[in-house]
Design a protein around this motif. Sequence first.
Motif, PDB file in Angstrom:
ATOM      1  N   ILE A   1     -35.575 -29.888   3.223  1.00 43.73           N
ATOM      2  CA  ILE A   1     -35.162 -30.872   4.225  1.00 43.73           C
ATOM      3  C   ILE A   1     -35.416 -30.236   5.588  1.00 43.73           C
ATOM      4  O   ILE A   1     -34.747 -29.266   5.962  1.00 43.73           O
ATOM      5  CB  ILE A   1     -33.673 -31.257   4.087  1.00 43.73           C
ATOM      6  CG1 ILE A   1     -33.391 -31.872   2.715  1.00 43.73           C
ATOM      7  CG2 ILE A   1     -33.267 -32.231   5.211  1.00 43.73           C
ATOM      8  CD1 ILE A   1     -31.912 -32.087   2.416  1.00 43.73           C
ATOM      9  N   THR A   2     -36.381 -30.764   6.323  1.00 44.97           N
ATOM     10  CA  THR A   2     -36.736 -30.203   7.625  1.00 44.97           C
ATOM     11  C   THR A   2     -35.624 -30.437   8.641  1.00 44.97           C
ATOM     12  O   THR A   2     -35.119 -31.548   8.771  1.00 44.97           O
ATOM     13  CB  THR A   2     -38.054 -30.823   8.140  1.00 44.97           C
ATOM     14  OG1 THR A   2     -39.090 -30.555   7.199  1.00 44.97           O
ATOM     15  CG2 THR A   2     -38.442 -30.253   9.500  1.00 44.97           C
ATOM     16  N   LEU A   3     -35.299 -29.379   9.383  1.00 45.00           N
ATOM     17  CA  LEU A   3     -34.310 -29.448  10.464  1.00 45.00           C
ATOM     18  C   LEU A   3     -34.984 -29.461  11.830  1.00 45.00           C
ATOM     19  O   LEU A   3     -34.531 -30.132  12.746  1.00 45.00           O
ATOM     20  CB  LEU A   3     -33.335 -28.278  10.371  1.00 45.00           C
ATOM     21  CG  LEU A   3     -32.539 -28.171   9.070  1.00 45.00           C
ATOM     22  CD1 LEU A   3     -31.778 -26.853   9.016  1.00 45.00           C
ATOM     23  CD2 LEU A   3     -31.614 -29.360   8.916  1.00 45.00           C
ATOM     24  N   ALA A   4     -36.068 -28.688  11.977  1.00 40.03           N
ATOM     25  CA  ALA A   4     -36.809 -28.636  13.246  1.00 40.03           C
ATOM     26  C   ALA A   4     -38.214 -28.112  12.962  1.00 40.03           C
ATOM     27  O   ALA A   4     -38.360 -27.006  12.427  1.00 40.03           O
ATOM     28  CB  ALA A   4     -36.107 -27.724  14.254  1.00 40.03           C
ATOM     29  N   PHE A   5     -39.235 -28.905  13.310  1.00 35.28           N
ATOM     30  CA  PHE A   5     -40.627 -28.492  13.143  1.00 35.28           C
ATOM     31  C   PHE A   5     -41.095 -27.861  14.449  1.00 35.28           C
ATOM     32  O   PHE A   5     -41.103 -28.514  15.491  1.00 35.28           O
ATOM     33  CB  PHE A   5     -41.508 -29.687  12.773  1.00 35.28           C
ATOM     34  CG  PHE A   5     -42.951 -29.308  12.591  1.00 35.28           C
ATOM     35  CD1 PHE A   5     -43.362 -28.668  11.433  1.00 35.28           C
ATOM     36  CD2 PHE A   5     -43.880 -29.554  13.584  1.00 35.28           C
ATOM     37  CE1 PHE A   5     -44.685 -28.281  11.261  1.00 35.28           C
ATOM     38  CE2 PHE A   5     -45.213 -29.178  13.430  1.00 35.28           C
ATOM     39  CZ  PHE A   5     -45.615 -28.537  12.265  1.00 35.28           C
ATOM     40  N   LEU A   6     -41.483 -26.591  14.382  1.00 28.58           N
ATOM     41  CA  LEU A   6     -41.866 -25.850  15.577  1.00 28.58           C
ATOM     42  C   LEU A   6     -43.351 -25.947  15.886  1.00 28.58           C
ATOM     43  O   LEU A   6     -43.754 -25.800  17.029  1.00 28.58           O
ATOM     44  CB  LEU A   6     -41.499 -24.365  15.421  1.00 28.58           C
ATOM     45  CG  LEU A   6     -40.067 -24.039  15.025  1.00 28.58           C
ATOM     46  CD1 LEU A   6     -39.884 -22.536  14.916  1.00 28.58           C
ATOM     47  CD2 LEU A   6     -39.083 -24.643  16.004  1.00 28.58           C
TER      48      LEU A   6
ATOM     49  N   PHE B   1     -41.379 -24.051  10.564  1.00 23.63           N
ATOM     50  CA  PHE B   1     -40.303 -25.037  10.659  1.00 23.63           C
ATOM     51  C   PHE B   1     -39.042 -24.485  10.013  1.00 23.63           C
ATOM     52  O   PHE B   1     -39.108 -23.707   9.065  1.00 23.63           O
ATOM     53  CB  PHE B   1     -40.706 -26.376  10.032  1.00 23.63           C
ATOM     54  CG  PHE B   1     -41.026 -26.310   8.552  1.00 23.63           C
ATOM     55  CD1 PHE B   1     -40.051 -26.569   7.596  1.00 23.63           C
ATOM     56  CD2 PHE B   1     -42.306 -26.002   8.118  1.00 23.63           C
ATOM     57  CE1 PHE B   1     -40.351 -26.518   6.245  1.00 23.63           C
ATOM     58  CE2 PHE B   1     -42.610 -25.952   6.777  1.00 23.63           C
ATOM     59  CZ  PHE B   1     -41.633 -26.208   5.831  1.00 23.63           C
ATOM     60  N   PHE B   2     -37.895 -24.884  10.581  1.00 28.62           N
ATOM     61  CA  PHE B   2     -36.599 -24.566   9.993  1.00 28.62           C
ATOM     62  C   PHE B   2     -36.237 -25.676   9.022  1.00 28.62           C
ATOM     63  O   PHE B   2     -36.459 -26.859   9.314  1.00 28.62           O
ATOM     64  CB  PHE B   2     -35.520 -24.467  11.077  1.00 28.62           C
ATOM     65  CG  PHE B   2     -35.591 -23.206  11.889  1.00 28.62           C
ATOM     66  CD1 PHE B   2     -35.007 -22.033  11.423  1.00 28.62           C
ATOM     67  CD2 PHE B   2     -36.241 -23.184  13.116  1.00 28.62           C
ATOM     68  CE1 PHE B   2     -35.070 -20.860  12.174  1.00 28.62           C
ATOM     69  CE2 PHE B   2     -36.312 -22.022  13.864  1.00 28.62           C
ATOM     70  CZ  PHE B   2     -35.728 -20.864  13.392  1.00 28.62           C
ATOM     71  N   ALA B   3     -35.675 -25.299   7.875  1.00 26.92           N
ATOM     72  CA  ALA B   3     -35.347 -26.292   6.854  1.00 26.92           C
ATOM     73  C   ALA B   3     -34.178 -25.832   5.998  1.00 26.92           C
ATOM     74  O   ALA B   3     -33.900 -24.636   5.882  1.00 26.92           O
ATOM     75  CB  ALA B   3     -36.561 -26.557   5.960  1.00 26.92           C
ATOM     76  N   VAL B   4     -33.532 -26.813   5.375  1.00 31.01           N
ATOM     77  CA  VAL B   4     -32.547 -26.542   4.331  1.00 31.01           C
ATOM     78  C   VAL B   4     -33.330 -26.194   3.072  1.00 31.01           C
ATOM     79  O   VAL B   4     -34.233 -26.928   2.669  1.00 31.01           O
ATOM     80  CB  VAL B   4     -31.663 -27.785   4.075  1.00 31.01           C
ATOM     81  CG1 VAL B   4     -30.880 -27.652   2.772  1.00 31.01           C
ATOM     82  CG2 VAL B   4     -30.725 -28.019   5.246  1.00 31.01           C
ATOM     83  N   LYS B   5     -32.993 -25.056   2.480  1.00 26.05           N
ATOM     84  CA  LYS B   5     -33.620 -24.649   1.224  1.00 26.05           C
ATOM     85  C   LYS B   5     -32.889 -25.344   0.077  1.00 26.05           C
ATOM     86  O   LYS B   5     -31.652 -25.317   0.012  1.00 26.05           O
ATOM     87  CB  LYS B   5     -33.543 -23.137   1.060  1.00 26.05           C
ATOM     88  CG  LYS B   5     -34.214 -22.643  -0.200  1.00 26.05           C
ATOM     89  CD  LYS B   5     -34.176 -21.139  -0.280  1.00 26.05           C
ATOM     90  CE  LYS B   5     -34.831 -20.644  -1.548  1.00 26.05           C
ATOM     91  NZ  LYS B   5     -34.809 -19.173  -1.623  1.00 26.05           N
ATOM     92  N   LEU B   6     -33.639 -25.963  -0.812  1.00 27.98           N
ATOM     93  CA  LEU B   6     -33.041 -26.622  -1.969  1.00 27.98           C
ATOM     94  C   LEU B   6     -32.913 -25.630  -3.121  1.00 27.98           C
ATOM     95  O   LEU B   6     -33.807 -24.802  -3.326  1.00 27.98           O
ATOM     96  CB  LEU B   6     -33.902 -27.795  -2.428  1.00 27.98           C
ATOM     97  CG  LEU B   6     -34.139 -28.916  -1.421  1.00 27.98           C
ATOM     98  CD1 LEU B   6     -34.952 -30.029  -2.065  1.00 27.98           C
ATOM     99  CD2 LEU B   6     -32.842 -29.469  -0.879  1.00 27.98           C
ATOM    100  N   PRO B   7     -31.830 -25.726  -3.888  1.00 23.16           N
ATOM    101  CA  PRO B   7     -31.696 -24.863  -5.071  1.00 23.16           C
ATOM    102  C   PRO B   7     -32.814 -25.177  -6.076  1.00 23.16           C
ATOM    103  O   PRO B   7     -33.301 -26.307  -6.159  1.00 23.16           O
ATOM    104  CB  PRO B   7     -30.335 -25.247  -5.647  1.00 23.16           C
ATOM    105  CG  PRO B   7     -29.615 -25.971  -4.562  1.00 23.16           C
ATOM    106  CD  PRO B   7     -30.666 -26.586  -3.691  1.00 23.16           C
ATOM    107  N   ASN B   8     -33.198 -24.175  -6.850  1.00 21.31           N
ATOM    108  CA  ASN B   8     -34.285 -24.344  -7.824  1.00 21.31           C
ATOM    109  C   ASN B   8     -34.008 -25.439  -8.839  1.00 21.31           C
ATOM    110  O   ASN B   8     -34.932 -26.146  -9.259  1.00 21.31           O
ATOM    111  CB  ASN B   8     -34.593 -23.025  -8.529  1.00 21.31           C
ATOM    112  CG  ASN B   8     -35.284 -22.046  -7.602  1.00 21.31           C
ATOM    113  OD1 ASN B   8     -35.954 -22.436  -6.642  1.00 21.31           O
ATOM    114  ND2 ASN B   8     -35.119 -20.759  -7.864  1.00 21.31           N
ATOM    115  N   ASP B   9     -32.729 -25.594  -9.258  1.00 22.24           N
ATOM    116  CA  ASP B   9     -32.444 -26.629 -10.254  1.00 22.24           C
ATOM    117  C   ASP B   9     -32.650 -28.036  -9.671  1.00 22.24           C
ATOM    118  O   ASP B   9     -33.055 -28.955 -10.385  1.00 22.24           O
ATOM    119  CB  ASP B   9     -31.049 -26.467 -10.860  1.00 22.24           C
ATOM    120  CG  ASP B   9     -29.922 -26.559  -9.853  1.00 22.24           C
ATOM    121  OD1 ASP B   9     -30.133 -26.245  -8.661  1.00 22.24           O
ATOM    122  OD2 ASP B   9     -28.800 -26.944 -10.254  1.00 22.24           O
ATOM    123  N   VAL B  10     -32.427 -28.204  -8.380  1.00 21.80           N
ATOM    124  CA  VAL B  10     -32.666 -29.507  -7.739  1.00 21.80           C
ATOM    125  C   VAL B  10     -34.166 -29.747  -7.606  1.00 21.80           C
ATOM    126  O   VAL B  10     -34.649 -30.857  -7.837  1.00 21.80           O
ATOM    127  CB  VAL B  10     -31.960 -29.588  -6.363  1.00 21.80           C
ATOM    128  CG1 VAL B  10     -32.331 -30.866  -5.631  1.00 21.80           C
ATOM    129  CG2 VAL B  10     -30.457 -29.491  -6.561  1.00 21.80           C
TER     130      VAL B  10
END
Length: 188
Positions: free
Chosen positions: A45-50, A8-17
């Motif tokens: 945060i998922t953008l597209a689940f393949l 899946f494509f996703a937004v990567k969250l920063p480690n501090d978040v």
Amino acid sequence: MADKHHYFFAVKLPNDVKSFLHNWIEQNREKFPFKRWVHEADYHITLAFLGFAEEEMKIKSIQSVSSAISDIGPFSLTLSNIGTFGSPKSPRIFWAGVNESQILNNLQKQVYQQCIEVGFQLDKKPFRPHITLARKWEGEQPFDINSLIPILSEDGKEVSFEVNEVVLYETHLDKSPKYKEYAVFSLK
């Protein structure tokens, strides 16, 4: 037989978040008795689940998404509230939301469209950006919708963060954390 991983494509969250969310959960876990809590390293945060992806389609999607999002720069998001998916009295998903972001919506549309054009069959539900925190309610009482509160820092402030990367994750259900970065796209 080789393992068939999902992608899946996703937004990567920063480690501090990720750390902030983990600490927030540790302070509030007793209020929300869910069966399985997501490992802090797996927040996204998922953008597209393949789903399962043949090698050729994975490569095409990587090239296509990389090109399509090349003009999108870093942007800010703000954690908003917590919510659930599923039955109101016995939710299956417990999540943290983010404030409305047109840039995030545009990014998701770009990624989603590129995956469709490559040939993936994607979920047609509307995009509802969220960070899954836990799964499967197991409280003795029905879930109380009134327990849903804004996710704020200890001093009552909103938590904002910069989005700098989109990732194609590979799922390893037998591991914890279970998501491995397969390809990373920096927003410039």
